[in-house]
Design an enzyme around this catalytic site. Structure first.
Site, PDB file in Angstrom:
ATOM      1  N   HIS A 364      35.215 -16.647 -15.725  1.00  0.00           N
ATOM      2  CA  HIS A 364      33.805 -14.798 -16.485  1.00  0.00           C
ATOM      3  C   HIS A 364      32.812 -15.991 -16.693  1.00  0.00           C
ATOM      4  O   HIS A 364      31.520 -15.593 -16.449  1.00  0.00           O
ATOM      5  CB  HIS A 364      34.672 -15.072 -17.732  1.00  0.00           C
ATOM      6  N   ASP A 629      38.814  -9.442  -8.953  1.00  0.00           N
ATOM      7  CA  ASP A 629      39.856  -9.096  -9.404  1.00  0.00           C
ATOM      8  C   ASP A 629      41.817  -8.603  -7.982  1.00  0.00           C
ATOM      9  O   ASP A 629      42.678  -9.042  -8.144  1.00  0.00           O
ATOM     10  CB  ASP A 629      41.075  -8.044 -10.388  1.00  0.00           C
ATOM     11  N   CYS A 676      31.461  -3.804  -6.455  1.00  0.00           N
ATOM     12  CA  CYS A 676      30.714  -4.449  -7.734  1.00  0.00           C
ATOM     13  C   CYS A 676      31.350  -5.449  -7.858  1.00  0.00           C
ATOM     14  O   CYS A 676      31.112  -6.322  -9.131  1.00  0.00           O
ATOM     15  CB  CYS A 676      30.782  -3.635  -9.394  1.00  0.00           C
TER      16      CYS A 676
END
Length: 758
Positions: A364, A629, A676
């Site tokens: 992140h 992911d 995205c």
């Protein structure tokens, strides 16, 4: 043998420096194996040789002065093959190389094992015996086990020497390089500022100070405060304890005396290290010493020392927190594990680069770094970051490397790279107002990923056509509690207004995995396969309905909102979420707001969702692939784990086939499909995504113009031909090379991700 092994490892861990550690190794191993010689040879890449760094049994004057070329002798054989060599008569072996200075001609038997750290051979651990003796399997296994345990300690000690400009054999060195993973591309030249969480002695960095008296005073005050706490505790509970138990308080007070721990800490402060670092160094040394003691009672005192020193540290940090931290120009933020909150403490104009010991290029904080355009290297697990504070550094975000002690020539070379980057970016600015269209007139929409209002300004400046992913968890991460509906609505309204009438896709709260809220901790053994994304918000409908109400409320009069659901694995999750969104809409309409149902979409991040794409498209308005992911779950590679980072690749054939399946299934139901993940911002990957048929590519603003440049340079027909070629390939490396070659042939090779610093 296990007890001996444990004792040796503990003794080595307590050593102050590399040479002390090596001396402990050779002395302890010789005794443990009842042999006559134990030696350690370490690879010194600066001179391309294995240097005899320590020995018990060979001539002392040869230590540090004798070396073997990389492939020379039995030591070279062990290092080259990275496997043990066990010989009863070493001198009869064809690789035997006689070293006159060592006096080793007196020894016949030889057992050498490699010292390996992260697949790299650091050196060789050798035992020798005068008589012809075959070391048995148990002895060989003992030495192998020991070398594996010691490799990390030796690597850490070598790395500390490297940042201080010294090679293992004592040669002066510059441009020491530490490898990690690229978190955000670019180059940064500056000085390290080490940041760390509070009250943890193990991660306090060394930091040079000029006001020694102020540090001595702060330490004395903290020490006095802890003494007062101990006395108060003794008085409050003393009557409930036996006399021998009450004596412990007196022991603690003696430990904190100015002639005990206090004296040692003050000595280090007077040498120029700040109080926190001096305390941490003294505490670590004492804890290690007590942990090695045979007596169980004394061994338990290690915990007492750690506790007392942690109390002193807490007072020191409380005093420090009242001061305004000064950040130098060209700050490079360094930490064991950087958090978004740490980034926000540094004035943006001063922050030029970041280094995180933990994490990977898809964690992140790395995504946030790319959003902010800050060159970043992640997962530099061998970097002795505690020793870096204030030192000059170079962050090479292209190659994922950190250079310490940079030479003047290296600084000049990277300075030229920075100038080239600035010129290159200025050249791309001419594309801002031009459409993203191929030479054969195929149109691709380029949107951006955002999480902060500053991202919006940068995105609009780069010509973004919409927001494909607004990370709503960012305001949650930066808050000390759940933001209220009104607070959320104000944040969302800013985003929607800034981009109106362009579409803004807001992902509902996506916490869990590598994103945890300090006020809503999620403790799980396997968080990436656990409670995260839509699973959390469906289990807490009060959080979900407040957020969706805030989103819809913020969209009144703008009508450019899209809502996207993360971590979807089945249709029931989607239908349940839609029901809650409809309820939020109904409530707002009943309150008199003029709002309508926004388009609802889902993120395709799980293999299960890939194969449900067509069914999902029958109940939602759009789908968007989260390639970060999806790649992680398809390849079973934790994207935050630098040890397996080389296995993580969005160019893996399985990932490309999954992406093509999603596009085909979505278009069969006449639904638009976007992507995205970070893959969309890779110029080479963007060509493949365009060829697959993705309608929209959403990326960080810093990469948008690069992607636009490559799409405007390549025809759709050539992109499809390239896609057809790579879909026949069976490994990610070949696919990456094929794509890079295609960009080179199209004349846009400056957009390749590989570095221009070599």
């Amino acid at each position: 043998m296990l007890d001996r092994l444990r004792d040796i490892v503990q003794a080595v861990n307590s050593a102050r420096d590399l040479q002390s550690a090596l001396d402990v190794i050779v002395s302890s191993v010789r005794d443990a194996m009842a042999t006559q010689v134990c030696s350690v040879y370490l690879l010194d890449t600066d001179i391309g040789s294995h240097v005899l760094m320590a020995s018990e049994g060979l001539r002392k004057e040869s230590v540090g002065h004798v070396s073997l070329q990389l492939d020379e002798g039995l030591v070279g054989l062990v290092a080259r093959n990275a496997e043990p060599v066990n010989l009863e008569d070493a001198q009869s072996h064809p690789n035997y190389h006689y070293l006159l200075e060592t006096g080793e001609e007196a020894f016949s038997s030889f057992l050498g094992v490699p010292i390996i750290h992260h697949r790299k051979v650091l050196g060789v651990l050798v035992v020798q015996h005068r008589e012809k003796r075959s070391f048995d399997a148990g002895e060989e296994a003992f030495l192998i086990t020991l070398s594996a345990q010691l490799a990390g300690v030796i690597a850490a000690a070598e790395a500390t020497g490297a940042i201080q400009g010294v090679s293992p054999s004592g040669q002066r060195r510059a441009d020491s390089s530490f490898s990690g993973i690229s978190g955000a591309s670019g180059v940064a030249i500056g000085h390290a500022v080490v940041v760390f969480p509070h009250a943890d002695l193990s991660i306090i960095p060394s930091r040079q100070i000029s006001d020694i008296d102020a540090e001595l005073s702060a330490f004395a005050t903290a020490l006095s405060s802890v003494r007062d706490d101990i006395r108060a505790l003794s008085e409050s509970v003393g009557q409930q304890l036996r006399p021998e138990e009450r004596e412990l308080f007196d022991v603690y007070l003696r430990m904190l005396d100015d002639d005990a721990l206090g004296r040692e800490v003050n000595e280090l402060i007077r040498q120029g290290n700040w109080a926190q670092g001096s305390l941490a160094d003294v505490a670590t040394d004492h804890v290690k010493s007590f942990e090695q003691m045979k007596d169980p009672y004394l061994r338990e005192r290690a915990a007492d020392i750690k506790d007392l020193c942690s109390r002193v540290l807490a007072y020191l940090q409380e005093t420090e927190s009242t001061k305004q931290r000064e950040y130098p120009e060209n700050t490079i933020l360094v930490g064991e594990e950087l958090a978004p909150s740490m980034l926000m403490e540094v004035p943006r104009e001063k922050l030029v680069g970041m280094i995180s010991v933990k994490g990977s290029g898809n964690s992140h904080v790395a995504i946030l770094a790319r959003t902010m355009g800050i060159p970043t290297v992640m997962g530099v697990i061998d970097l002795p970051y505690r020793k870096l504070d204030g030192r000059p550094l170079i962050v090479d975000g292209y190659n994922g490397t950190v250079l310490t002690s940079p030479s003047e020539a290296t600084l000049a070379r990277y300075g030229e790279v920075l100038k080239e980057e600035e010129q290159f970016v200025r050249g791309l600015e001419a594309l801002i107002d031009l459409p993203c269209i191929t030479p054969d007139h195929h149109r691709v929409s380029l949107w951006v990923n955002t999480g902060l209002m500053t991202d919006v300004v940068r995105s609009l400046d780069h010509g973004a056509e919409g927001i494909g992913l607004f990370r709503t968890e960012v305001p949650f991460l930066l808050s000390e509690r759940f933001p209220s509906e009104r607070e959320q609505a104000d944040i969302y309204r800013e985003q929607l207004q800034a981009f109106s009438p362009k579409p803004v896709t807001m992902r509902t709260l996506d916490i869990g995995g590598d994103k945890s809220l300090p006020y809503f901790p999620i403790e799980e053994a396997n968080p990436f396969l656990g409670w995260r994304g839509i699973r959390v918000t469906l289990d807490h409908p009060e959080i979900f309905i407040a957020q969706t109400r805030a989103m819809i409320r913020a969209s009144e009069g703008l009508d450019n909102l899209q809502i996207m659901l993360p971590m979807v694995s089945n249709l029931q999750e989607v239908t349940s979420a839609i029901q809650i969104i409809k309820r939020a809409l109904r409530e707002l309409q009943e309150e008199g707001l003029d709002v309508s149902m926004p388009p609802i979409g889902v993120m395709i991040e799980l293999p299960a969702a890939v194969y449900l794409t067509r069914a999902l498209c029958q109940i939602v308005d759009f789908v968007s692939v989260g390639s970060n992911d999806l790649t992680q779950y398809l390849l079973a590679v934790d994207r935050n784990n630098p040890r397996v980072a080389d296995l993580y690749s969005a160019f893996h054939p399985a990932v490309l086939n999954a992406l093509q399946h999603v596009v085909t299934a979505a278009h069969a139901e006449n639904r638009p499909v976007s992507i995205c993940g970070e893959m969309a911002g890779d110029p080479g990957a963007a060509v493949l995504l365009m060829a697959m048929g993705f309608d929209t590519l959403s990326m960080n603003a810093s990469t948008l113009l690069k992607v636009k440049a490559v799409i405007r340079a390549m025809t759709l027909s050539s992109a499809k031909a390239l896609l057809n070629d790579v879909m026949q390939m069976n490994d990610a490396e070949s696919i990456r090379s094929c794509v890079d070659l295609a960009l080179y042939n199209a004349g846009v090779d400056r957009l390749l991700r590989s570095s221009r610093t070599n």
